[in-house]
Write an enzyme that holds these catalytic residues in place. Structure first.
Site, mmCIF file in Angstrom:
data_model
loop_
_atom_site.group_PDB
_atom_site.id
_atom_site.type_symbol
_atom_site.label_atom_id
_atom_site.label_comp_id
_atom_site.label_asym_id
_atom_site.label_seq_id
_atom_site.Cartn_x
_atom_site.Cartn_y
_atom_site.Cartn_z
ATOM 1 N N SER A 1 -4.222 -4.504 -4.297
ATOM 2 C CA SER A 1 -4.791 -3.161 -4.154
ATOM 3 C C SER A 1 -6.242 -3.183 -3.667
ATOM 4 O O SER A 1 -7.065 -3.969 -4.154
ATOM 5 C CB SER A 1 -4.718 -2.423 -5.492
ATOM 6 O OG SER A 1 -5.384 -1.180 -5.379
ATOM 7 N N SER B 1 -8.071 -0.516 -4.073
ATOM 8 C CA SER B 1 -8.748 0.529 -4.857
ATOM 9 C C SER B 1 -9.850 0.019 -5.782
ATOM 10 O O SER B 1 -10.879 0.698 -5.918
ATOM 11 C CB SER B 1 -7.713 1.324 -5.661
ATOM 12 O OG SER B 1 -6.861 2.019 -4.786
ATOM 13 N N LYS C 1 5.096 5.008 -10.776
ATOM 14 C CA LYS C 1 4.700 6.395 -10.505
ATOM 15 C C LYS C 1 5.619 7.413 -11.192
ATOM 16 O O LYS C 1 5.191 8.502 -11.526
ATOM 17 C CB LYS C 1 4.678 6.658 -8.993
ATOM 18 C CG LYS C 1 3.511 5.982 -8.279
ATOM 19 C CD LYS C 1 3.478 6.358 -6.808
ATOM 20 C CE LYS C 1 2.283 5.748 -6.114
ATOM 21 N NZ LYS C 1 2.146 6.197 -4.722
ATOM 22 N N GLY D 1 11.729 9.542 7.218
ATOM 23 C CA GLY D 1 11.735 8.884 5.911
ATOM 24 C C GLY D 1 11.920 9.908 4.811
ATOM 25 O O GLY D 1 11.659 11.111 5.013
HETATM 26 P P1 NAP Z 1 10.014 4.094 -0.520
HETATM 27 O O1 NAP Z 1 9.991 5.163 -1.540
HETATM 28 O O2 NAP Z 1 10.657 2.812 -0.840
HETATM 29 O O3 NAP Z 1 10.710 4.708 0.814
HETATM 30 C C1 NAP Z 1 10.971 3.882 1.916
HETATM 31 C C2 NAP Z 1 11.473 4.726 3.088
HETATM 32 O O4 NAP Z 1 11.582 3.859 4.224
HETATM 33 C C3 NAP Z 1 12.838 5.333 2.871
HETATM 34 O O5 NAP Z 1 12.930 6.553 3.581
HETATM 35 C C4 NAP Z 1 13.756 4.274 3.491
HETATM 36 O O6 NAP Z 1 14.999 4.785 3.926
HETATM 37 C C5 NAP Z 1 12.938 3.879 4.704
HETATM 38 N N1 NAP Z 1 13.274 2.557 5.198
HETATM 39 C C6 NAP Z 1 12.972 1.356 4.657
HETATM 40 N N2 NAP Z 1 13.444 0.347 5.419
HETATM 41 C C7 NAP Z 1 14.070 0.924 6.486
HETATM 42 C C8 NAP Z 1 14.759 0.429 7.623
HETATM 43 N N3 NAP Z 1 14.888 -0.890 7.833
HETATM 44 N N4 NAP Z 1 15.254 1.306 8.509
HETATM 45 C C9 NAP Z 1 15.114 2.642 8.323
HETATM 46 N N5 NAP Z 1 14.473 3.190 7.248
HETATM 47 C C10 NAP Z 1 13.968 2.346 6.329
HETATM 48 O O7 NAP Z 1 8.527 3.732 -0.048
HETATM 49 P P2 NAP Z 1 7.228 4.679 0.013
HETATM 50 O O8 NAP Z 1 6.438 4.487 -1.221
HETATM 51 O O9 NAP Z 1 7.653 6.048 0.402
HETATM 52 O O10 NAP Z 1 6.383 3.956 1.185
HETATM 53 C C11 NAP Z 1 6.850 3.960 2.518
HETATM 54 C C12 NAP Z 1 5.784 3.442 3.473
HETATM 55 O O11 NAP Z 1 4.626 4.267 3.399
HETATM 56 C C13 NAP Z 1 5.306 2.017 3.197
HETATM 57 O O12 NAP Z 1 5.120 1.377 4.434
HETATM 58 C C14 NAP Z 1 3.975 2.207 2.499
HETATM 59 O O13 NAP Z 1 3.079 1.134 2.734
HETATM 60 C C15 NAP Z 1 3.467 3.469 3.181
HETATM 61 N N6 NAP Z 1 2.556 4.253 2.327
HETATM 62 C C16 NAP Z 1 1.302 4.498 2.791
HETATM 63 C C17 NAP Z 1 0.439 5.219 2.016
HETATM 64 C C18 NAP Z 1 -0.963 5.499 2.502
HETATM 65 O O14 NAP Z 1 -1.820 5.862 1.697
HETATM 66 N N7 NAP Z 1 -1.242 5.363 3.782
HETATM 67 C C19 NAP Z 1 0.846 5.724 0.761
HETATM 68 C C20 NAP Z 1 2.143 5.459 0.332
HETATM 69 C C21 NAP Z 1 3.002 4.722 1.132
HETATM 70 P P3 NAP Z 1 16.279 4.827 2.931
HETATM 71 O O15 NAP Z 1 16.111 6.079 2.121
HETATM 72 O O16 NAP Z 1 17.435 4.874 3.844
HETATM 73 O O17 NAP Z 1 16.230 3.588 2.086
#
Ligand code: NAP
Length: 287
Positions: free
Chosen positions: A23, A25, A74, A134
């Site tokens: 992290s 943070s 979370k 997503g």
């Molecule tokens: P999550 O709850 O695990 O959700 C993952 C999402 O990605 C789901 O919609 C999943 O689809 C999709 N996915 C994963 N692998 C895939 C693939 N090979 N092909 C197609 N879709 C795929 O994760 P999250 O916490 O939402 O985080 C998602 C991303 O956002 C990560 O990269 C994370 O680093 C980033 N993020 C950034 C911030 C920021 O502050 N910038 C904050 C939070 C998260 P399915 O539903 O089909 O599994």
């Protein structure tokens, strides 16, 4: 972090997760406290799920005033909290907790932080037509915040259709006036395309067919490491204004700082801390 002083009155904040050592943070928030003249530090806490029932009592004993939550707690923290903000209650997900007179209060600043990053970039959301790629935790936070902020239509596009439908239902619950759709139409035009999947983080892939990007006014990828994903490269090739997720990461932390302290966060100090951290993780390569 030169000049930081710790004494008998230093307040304690932190982040819980598993893993948590990655992290950014702790450094960002500790620098923010220091820059604001607040006598406080912020530490990472590696927590096992079996610790959760005793966690808040332990934090009370040591006088911890607030903390952030990262994966995988979370949702799991919810049953231990006393009150929730409107967003956290809708999402059933908390990333920021504050000790209040009424007990521990949970907030979710991911979506509101995302909105602040859009506003900073001059991207308006009022009556916007959004393609949200997503349907995981980040998509839920962003989708609900966009709905509460007055977008007109959100199309949810996700590998697992059932999850897209569940997110569309959640958006409808939050704001029935917002139109929701599942799967994009070919040749549809969108004001903003937002990738919230992890596709492009370390697989060199683009999360949507390239043809879909052609009709978008703005493209946002919430991935911040690497700073330039294949989706953002496609956007740049087509001269479509785009941005990565560093602003979202920054402003979710800014909002947490403001909840805890009741004062404006030193945004530039926090931004510089994050930019340096991402830069050094990429071996000094910024894009
Ligand atoms: P999550 O709850 O695990 O959700 C993952 C999402 O990605 C789901 O919609 C999943 O689809 C999709 N996915 C994963 N692998 C895939 C693939 N090979 N092909 C197609 N879709 C795929 O994760 P999250 O916490 O939402 O985080 C998602 C991303 O956002 C990560 O990269 C994370 O680093 C980033 N993020 C950034 C911030 C920021 O502050 N910038 C904050 C939070 C998260 P399915 O539903 O089909 O599994």
């Amino acid at each position: 972090m030169t000049g930081i002083s710790i004494d008998g009155e230093t307040a304690l904040y932190g982040i819980i997760g598993n893993p948590v050592k990655h992290s950014f943070s702790p450094r960002m928030q500790s620098l923010a406290f220091h820059a604001s003249g607040i006598n406080a530090v912020y530490l990472p806490f590696f927590i096992q799920e079996s610790h959760l029932p005793r966690l808040l009592a332990s934090f009370e004993v040591v006088g911890l005033r607030g903390f952030n939550i990262t994966t995988p707690y979370k949702e799991k923290i919810l049953s231990y909290l006393h009150t929730l903000s409107k967003e956290a209650a809708l999402l059933q997900s908390v990333n920021t907790v504050q000790k209040t007179a009424d007990g521990w209060k949970g907030y979710n600043t991911d979506g509101s932080g995302f909105l602040r990053s859009l506003a900073e970039a001059g991207i308006g959301v009022e009556a916007a037509n959004v393609l949200l790629v997503g349907a995981g935790g980040a998509a839920r936070a962003i989708g609900v915040s966009l709905a509460l902020a007055g977008v007109s239509c959100i199309t949810v596009f996700n590998r697992t259709r059932k999850k897209a439908e569940a997110l569309a239902d959640l958006i409808q619950t939050a704001m029935p006036e917002v139109e929701t759709r599942i799967s994009p139409e070919s040749r549809a035009a969108y004001d903003i395309l937002i990738n919230t999947t992890s596709v492009g983080m370390n697989d060199g892939q683009c999360p949507v067919p390239v043809t879909l990007t052609a009709m978008c006014d703005h493209i946002v990828d919430i991935i911040y490491n690497p700073p330039k994903t294949p989706l953002l490269e496609k956007a740049a090739e087509r001269s479509i204004p785009c941005m990565n997720g560093l602003g979202m990461l920054l402003y979710q932390g800014v909002e947490a700082f403001e909840i805890w302290t009741g004062q404006a966060a030193p945004v530039e100090v926090m931004r510089q801390s994050l930019t340096q951290a991402v830069f050094s993780e990429n071996g000094g390569i910024s894009d």
